[in-house]
Design a protein around this motif. Structure first.
Motif, mmCIF file in Angstrom:
data_model
loop_
_atom_site.group_PDB
_atom_site.id
_atom_site.type_symbol
_atom_site.label_atom_id
_atom_site.label_comp_id
_atom_site.label_asym_id
_atom_site.label_seq_id
_atom_site.Cartn_x
_atom_site.Cartn_y
_atom_site.Cartn_z
ATOM 1 N N MET A 53 0.844 -1.206 0.000
ATOM 2 C CA MET A 53 0.000 0.000 0.000
ATOM 3 C C MET A 53 0.875 1.249 0.000
ATOM 4 S SD MET A 53 -3.076 1.056 -0.100
ATOM 5 C CE MET A 53 -3.951 2.595 0.166
ATOM 6 N N GLU A 55 1.102 4.236 -2.815
ATOM 7 C CA GLU A 55 0.997 5.647 -2.435
ATOM 8 C C GLU A 55 2.208 6.424 -2.972
ATOM 9 O OE1 GLU A 55 0.288 7.839 1.838
ATOM 10 O OE2 GLU A 55 1.837 6.323 1.695
ATOM 11 N N ASP A 75 -6.402 11.160 9.164
ATOM 12 C CA ASP A 75 -7.711 10.809 8.566
ATOM 13 C C ASP A 75 -8.834 11.117 9.563
ATOM 14 O OD1 ASP A 75 -6.201 9.772 6.484
ATOM 15 O OD2 ASP A 75 -6.541 7.679 7.012
ATOM 16 N N GLY A 128 -3.329 2.671 11.867
ATOM 17 C CA GLY A 128 -3.723 1.934 10.660
ATOM 18 C C GLY A 128 -2.603 1.004 10.253
ATOM 19 N N THR A 129 -2.139 1.182 9.028
ATOM 20 C CA THR A 129 -1.117 0.273 8.503
ATOM 21 C C THR A 129 0.263 0.537 9.110
ATOM 22 O OG1 THR A 129 -0.906 1.810 6.665
ATOM 23 C CG2 THR A 129 -2.225 -0.159 6.276
ATOM 24 N N GLY A 130 0.388 1.572 9.934
ATOM 25 C CA GLY A 130 1.705 1.885 10.499
ATOM 26 C C GLY A 130 1.949 1.291 11.872
ATOM 27 N N LEU A 131 1.016 0.495 12.367
ATOM 28 C CA LEU A 131 1.215 -0.103 13.706
ATOM 29 C C LEU A 131 2.405 -1.064 13.653
ATOM 30 C CD1 LEU A 131 -0.400 -0.385 16.556
ATOM 31 C CD2 LEU A 131 -0.949 -2.641 15.635
ATOM 32 N N PRO A 180 3.048 -3.547 19.950
ATOM 33 C CA PRO A 180 1.782 -3.669 20.675
ATOM 34 C C PRO A 180 1.324 -2.337 21.251
ATOM 35 C CG PRO A 180 3.270 -5.445 21.274
ATOM 36 C CD PRO A 180 4.064 -4.498 20.434
ATOM 37 N N VAL A 195 -11.032 3.500 11.098
ATOM 38 C CA VAL A 195 -10.431 4.052 9.892
ATOM 39 C C VAL A 195 -9.294 3.110 9.479
ATOM 40 C CG1 VAL A 195 -9.168 6.002 8.917
ATOM 41 C CG2 VAL A 195 -11.031 6.403 10.556
ATOM 42 N N LEU A 238 -6.421 5.759 -6.422
ATOM 43 C CA LEU A 238 -5.054 5.250 -6.574
ATOM 44 C C LEU A 238 -4.915 4.213 -7.687
ATOM 45 C CD1 LEU A 238 -3.875 4.897 -2.860
ATOM 46 C CD2 LEU A 238 -2.951 6.426 -4.603
HETATM 47 N N1 LIG Z 1 -0.887 4.671 2.391
HETATM 48 C C1 LIG Z 1 -1.811 5.433 1.791
HETATM 49 O O1 LIG Z 1 -1.904 5.451 0.605
HETATM 50 C C2 LIG Z 1 -2.740 6.227 2.610
HETATM 51 C C3 LIG Z 1 -2.744 6.154 3.996
HETATM 52 N N2 LIG Z 1 -3.641 6.799 4.740
HETATM 53 C C4 LIG Z 1 -3.707 6.603 6.178
HETATM 54 O O2 LIG Z 1 -2.444 6.553 6.747
HETATM 55 C C5 LIG Z 1 -2.345 5.409 7.584
HETATM 56 C C6 LIG Z 1 -0.952 4.989 7.730
HETATM 57 O O3 LIG Z 1 -0.297 6.069 8.312
HETATM 58 P P1 LIG Z 1 1.105 5.923 9.034
HETATM 59 O O4 LIG Z 1 2.029 5.214 8.142
HETATM 60 O O5 LIG Z 1 1.491 7.269 9.494
HETATM 61 O O6 LIG Z 1 0.792 4.956 10.217
HETATM 62 P P2 LIG Z 1 -0.298 4.988 11.411
HETATM 63 O O7 LIG Z 1 -1.080 3.749 11.299
HETATM 64 O O8 LIG Z 1 -1.018 6.252 11.463
HETATM 65 O O9 LIG Z 1 0.581 4.862 12.722
HETATM 66 C C7 LIG Z 1 1.893 5.068 12.701
HETATM 67 C C8 LIG Z 1 2.314 5.952 13.870
HETATM 68 O O10 LIG Z 1 2.171 5.299 15.093
HETATM 69 C C9 LIG Z 1 3.451 5.055 15.707
HETATM 70 N N3 LIG Z 1 3.272 3.746 16.308
HETATM 71 C C10 LIG Z 1 3.226 2.534 15.697
HETATM 72 N N4 LIG Z 1 2.865 1.577 16.570
HETATM 73 C C11 LIG Z 1 2.653 2.221 17.765
HETATM 74 C C12 LIG Z 1 2.227 1.788 19.043
HETATM 75 N N5 LIG Z 1 1.974 0.515 19.313
HETATM 76 N N6 LIG Z 1 2.097 2.703 20.014
HETATM 77 C C13 LIG Z 1 2.363 3.997 19.774
HETATM 78 N N7 LIG Z 1 2.761 4.459 18.587
HETATM 79 C C14 LIG Z 1 2.902 3.587 17.585
HETATM 80 C C15 LIG Z 1 4.446 5.250 14.617
HETATM 81 O O11 LIG Z 1 5.626 5.898 14.927
HETATM 82 P P3 LIG Z 1 6.869 5.374 15.729
HETATM 83 O O12 LIG Z 1 6.506 5.666 17.148
HETATM 84 O O13 LIG Z 1 7.041 3.912 15.440
HETATM 85 O O14 LIG Z 1 7.972 6.190 15.229
HETATM 86 C C16 LIG Z 1 3.710 6.275 13.744
HETATM 87 O O15 LIG Z 1 3.865 7.563 14.293
HETATM 88 C C17 LIG Z 1 -3.254 4.411 6.942
HETATM 89 O O16 LIG Z 1 -3.659 3.393 7.804
HETATM 90 C C18 LIG Z 1 -4.399 5.300 6.505
HETATM 91 O O17 LIG Z 1 -5.283 5.505 7.584
HETATM 92 C C19 LIG Z 1 -4.648 7.680 4.181
HETATM 93 O O18 LIG Z 1 -4.434 8.957 4.695
HETATM 94 C C20 LIG Z 1 -4.732 7.703 2.692
HETATM 95 C C21 LIG Z 1 -3.649 7.141 1.894
#
Ligand SMILES: NC(=O)C1=CN([C@@H]2O[C@H](COP(=O)(O)OP(=O)(O)OC[C@H]3O[C@@H](n4cnc5c(N)ncnc54)[C@H](OP(=O)(O)O)[C@@H]3O)[C@@H](O)[C@H]2O)[C@@H](O)CC1
Ligand SMILES: Nc1ncnc2c1ncn2[C@@H]1O[C@H](COP(=O)(O)OP(=O)(O)O)[C@@H](O)[C@H]1O
Ligand SMILES: [K+]
Length: 539
Positions: free
Chosen positions: A10, A14, A66, A140-143, A146, A172, A230
């Motif tokens: 994904m 993007e 989002d 979302g996909t960035g988790l 835990p 979301v 996309l």
């Molecule tokens: N791709 C696309 O085309 C589009 C994507 N879009 C949207 O973006 C989302 C993906 O966004 P994303 O990559 O910023 O990740 P996301 O899920 O917001 O979290 C990552 C953040 O959390 C953190 N973190 C991680 N685990 C953690 C924990 N356990 N406890 C605490 N913190 C934790 C991590 O940072 P870290 O602390 O590891 O440095 C980071 O800061 C996707 O799901 C969709 O909704 C749409 O806008 C449209 C187009």
């Protein structure tokens, strides 16, 4: 065709969109938020007639961004909305930060640590103030790890304060805490369930693996996919790894499979041997039912002939139940070897009801030595618990292992442990990873059963047959359903269908047959439901 993406795929799509100049991050985020609001209003129209109060839980990344878009769009529609931010506004990524700013002129954002939902919304004392919509835009996909303990606790508190049914819960992209590459919860310690299950999850562009694997369907509730423009980028991004669920692609493959004629062209005067001859090996007296179920599956799916090979002591029992299916006496490996002297027997099924032990192991070795297409299921697998390498040494590319999770654990205990030990990092080891690793080790096709059946070729193609959401068929979890599936695969192998295609098509038809019937299904019904499915898809 339904494509399933990994989180990395994904992100690649993007990035391709950015590289092509097809979209900016801000545009994608706006469309994502719009998609969520549209899906909510389309799926839960009654919400517009209620108190229209929404709570939006926003996380530290773009998923949180989002969430701020959703808050703004709801507010513009006249809703009351309040955001809770888990993280620091100053550290939000740029597009999320911009949407936080836009939201901030319209409504409040509270630090996540300050909340206590039950108190804040007076649940129990003043129900009118309670939200009717709770949006999970935490992760979302960035988790990648835990959920922290405090967050996990807060979400469980929220779950208790607003039990499912009191407010609609919408995630979301992903229910927070769910690894989108595996469908496995990333939650603290030994807890295995997500703190908050959703009524609906709105994903973007395509479903991710986590929506259909493991705990995904139960955690997501329903799923909707919002188009965020996309498609063009997706076409340009590398597609080689994309995995597909069995959908339209299989429906197209089925008629093709039925055009297969061993003798070549679709000529008049086709003979039953042109559709192959399947052999199902049966257990002894009192244990013949499973093989008979498999045999009927093989015949109904279209094998020209089907023979059940049973011990002499079980011949009468079998004969009293079988009509169109033939019988052969088989008292063990040496009889099986003699039966296989008939070259027309071109697909074998061993395992259902066969019994666990050395006699079964010997027959499996004879079957594998014949180099025929072969389905090994149930007791044929369990008989090698503790001695799996001796089985793997004889497997070949025309063999399909069809374990349920228990049988899989017996053959691949280390792989099973990786799949079931608590997940501590994302992307977590998934059922797809496990099935692929098993197929590579075994050197044959592995079909790991369940509502999220995964079929993998060694080092090759992998598909997921998801019996969830609008294809859910929970009544397939009934004794003998797996035996019928083995027989169906064997029947297609007999017809000359390529082994991995046979496994995919049979799995798809198995679920379709179950869906035709609905609750009350028993395994014996399954074969006889196939003609109606065939008629419907134009075979
Ligand atoms: N791709 C696309 O085309 C589009 C994507 N879009 C949207 O973006 C989302 C993906 O966004 P994303 O990559 O910023 O990740 P996301 O899920 O917001 O979290 C990552 C953040 O959390 C953190 N973190 C991680 N685990 C953690 C924990 N356990 N406890 C605490 N913190 C934790 C991590 O940072 P870290 O602390 O590891 O440095 C980071 O800061 C996707 O799901 C969709 O909704 C749409 O806008 C449209 C187009
Ligand atoms: N909840 C479910 N939804 C859809 N299909 C399911 C579900 N549970 C099991 N199945 C399917 O039902 C069949 C059960 O097979 P198996 O476990 O081998 O049972 P048996 O040994 O009794 O035949 C498999 O094809 C499996 O994929
Ligand atoms: K989320």
């Amino acid at each position: 065709m339904t494509e399933l993406l990994t989180s990395a795929q994904m992100r690649a799509i993007e990035q391709t969109a950015f590289d092509l100049g097809a979209a900016t991050g801000a545009e994608l985020m706006e469309r994502a938020g719009q998609g969520v609001v549209e899906a909510i209003l389309a799926s839960f129209p009654d919400l517009e007639h209620g108190s229209r109060r929404a709570v939006i839980l926003c996380g530290p990344g773009n998923n949180g961004g989002d969430g701020f878009v959703v808050a703004r769009l709801l507010k513009e529609r006249g809703w009351t909305a309040e955001c809770f931010l888990y993280g620091e506004a100053d550290r939000l990524p740029p597009d999320a930060r911009a949407n936080f700013e836009r939201w901030s002129v319209l409504g409040p954002t509270t630090d996540f640590n300050d909340w206590r939902f039950a108190l804040r919304y007076g649940v129990g004392s003043n129900g009118a103030e309670a939200p009717t919509l709770v949006i999970d835009a935490l992760f979302g996909t960035g988790l990648v790890r835990p959920l922290a303990d405090d967050l996990d606790r807060a979400l469980r508190e929220l779950d208790a304060a607003f039990p499912k049914g009191t407010a609609k819960r919408v995630a979301v992209d992903a229910p927070s805490g769910l690894c989108m590459d595996s469908g496995r919860p990333l939650v603290p310690g030994a807890k295995v369930e997500l703190p908050l299950k959703q009524d609906m999850t709105v994903s973007f562009h395509r479903l991710k693996l986590g929506h259909v694997l493991s705990e995904g369907p139960e955690s997501c509730g329903a799923v909707r996919v919002a188009d965020i423009g996309l498609d063009q980028a997706a076409l340009r991004a590398a597609r080689s790894e994309l995995r597909e669920t069995l959908g339209a692609a299989v429906t197209r493959a089925i008629p093709r499979a039925y055009e297969l004629r061993k003798g070549g062209e679709d000529a008049p005067g086709v003979h039953k041997y042109d559709y192959g001859h399947a052999l199902v090996v049966s257990g002894g007296p009192g244990h013949t039912g499973a093989a008979r179920l498999a045999a009927r599956g093989a015949l109904r799916i279209g094998a020209g002939l089907v023979t059940v090979a049973a011990p002499g002591s079980a011949m009468t029992e079998c004969a009293s139940h079988l009509t169109a299916i033939m019988l052969a006496r088989c008292n063990g490996a040496s009889d099986l070897g003699a039966i296989l002297g008939d070259e027309r027997l071109n697909a074998l099924c061993l395992g259902p009801g066969l019994g666990v032990g050395s006699a079964t192991r010997d027959m499996v070795m004879t079957a594998l030595g014949s180099r025929r297409c072969c389905v090994l299921d149930a007791d044929a697998l369990t008989s090698f618990a503790g001695s799996a390498p001796s089985l793997f040494a004889h497997l070949h590319s025309r063999v399909i292992l069809t374990p349920h999770t228990g049988e899989f654990a017996r053959l691949f205990p280390d792989i099973w442990a990786k799949l079931t030990d608590p997940a501590t990092r994302g992307p977590a080891y998934s059922k797809v990873d496990a099935t692929q690793e098993a197929a590579a080790r075994a050197g044959c096709i592995v079909l790991l059963k369940g509502p999220d059946t995964v079929i993998a070729e060694p080092g090759g193609r992998t598909v997921i047959s998801a019996a969830s959401y609008d294809r859910a068929a929970p009544w397939l979890a009934t004794a003998g359903a797996g035996d019928v599936l083995s027989g169906m695969i064997t029947g297609l192998l007999a017809r000359g269908v390529w082994p991995v295609t046979a496994a995919e098509i049979a799995t798809w038809l198995h679920v379709e047959a179950a869906r035709r019937f609905g609750p009350g299904l028993i395994a014996a019904d399954l074969p006889d439901l196939l003609p109606a499915v065939f008629r419907e898809i134009g075979v």
